[in-house]
Design an enzyme around this catalytic site. Structure first.
Site, PDB file in Angstrom:
ATOM      1  N   HIS A   5       0.842  -1.197   0.000  1.00  0.00           N
ATOM      2  CA  HIS A   5       0.000   0.000   0.000  1.00  0.00           C
ATOM      3  C   HIS A   5       0.880   1.252   0.000  1.00  0.00           C
ATOM      4  CE1 HIS A   5      -3.696  -2.226   0.660  1.00  0.00           C
ATOM      5  NE2 HIS A   5      -3.132  -2.873   1.667  1.00  0.00           N
ATOM      6  N   ALA A  14      16.730 -18.558   7.625  1.00  0.00           N
ATOM      7  CA  ALA A  14      15.380 -18.685   8.173  1.00  0.00           C
ATOM      8  C   ALA A  14      14.991 -17.444   8.962  1.00  0.00           C
ATOM      9  CB  ALA A  14      15.309 -19.917   9.079  1.00  0.00           C
TER      10      ALA A  14
END
Length: 203
Positions: A94, A141
């Protein structure tokens, strides 16, 4: 034959080749909509491929459990790319810089994401719009990747930064002969009409 029957037969049949035959029929239902899909790629059934028509996946890739690929723009995945479980790939955001609407405007900014190939994307990593992961690069990770990653870099953290390097000379020497093979009880996606290399979906 429905998915449940294929799953049962792929587990109980006594001959390995018979089990493999039925296992190949258990596909993620969204794979048929992909823009391209290479040979030998594994996509777990729990993976989410949003706007799959914008997602290009090469050969011998692994899309792990609960991976979510949000293809508002193109997601281009080269050969031999492995995604651990719960990886998120975003291609849109956005516009939070709007001076008249808060917390963000209704406008969406979409940018392509690309994985050059031979990449390992660690579990629960987040890849943000506009990022390119260079060939041979590794994402640790739990990383949040906000910027493009160079070839053979190892990145980790939030935001992700370079924490090491693979040997570029060795990688470039051996990559053309790479024989990455996926094994185990995962589901191999098979779609009639696709060639082994990345190809445009049939019109």
């Amino acid at each position: 034959m429905n998915q449940k029957a294929c799953i049962i037969l792929s587990r109980i049949l006594p001959v390995k080749s018979w089990r493999k035959k039925f296992r190949s029929k258990i596909v993620n239902p969204q794979t048929a909509k992909l823009a391209a899909l290479g040979e030998g790629t594994i996509i777990r059934r729990s993976a989410h491929l949003d706007c799959a028509e914008n997602i290009y996946i090469g050969s011998t890739c692994y899309i792990g459990e609960n991976v979510r690929l949000l293809g508002m723009a193109k997601i281009i995945i080269g050969n031999n790319v492995s995604f651990g479980q719960d990886v998120l790939v975003y291609t849109s955001n956005h516009d939070f810089r709007s001076p008249v609407m808060f917390p963000y405007s209704q406008d969406t900014i979409a940018q392509n994401v690309e994985f050059a190939g031979d990449n390992w994307i660690g579990a629960r990593s987040i890849i943000l719009p506009g990022v390119k992961i260079g060939a041979g690069a590794v994402v640790g990770a739990g990383s949040v990747v906000t910027k493009s990653v160079p070839e053979c870099a190892i990145v980790g953290g939030n935001p992700a930064r370079i924490i090491g390097w693979r040997d570029k000379e060795t990688y470039r020497k051996n990559a053309p002969h790479n024989k990455f093979v996926l094994q185990g009880n995962d589901v191999i996606t098979v779609i009639d009409g696709y060639k082994p290399e990345m190809t445009e979906a049939k019109k």
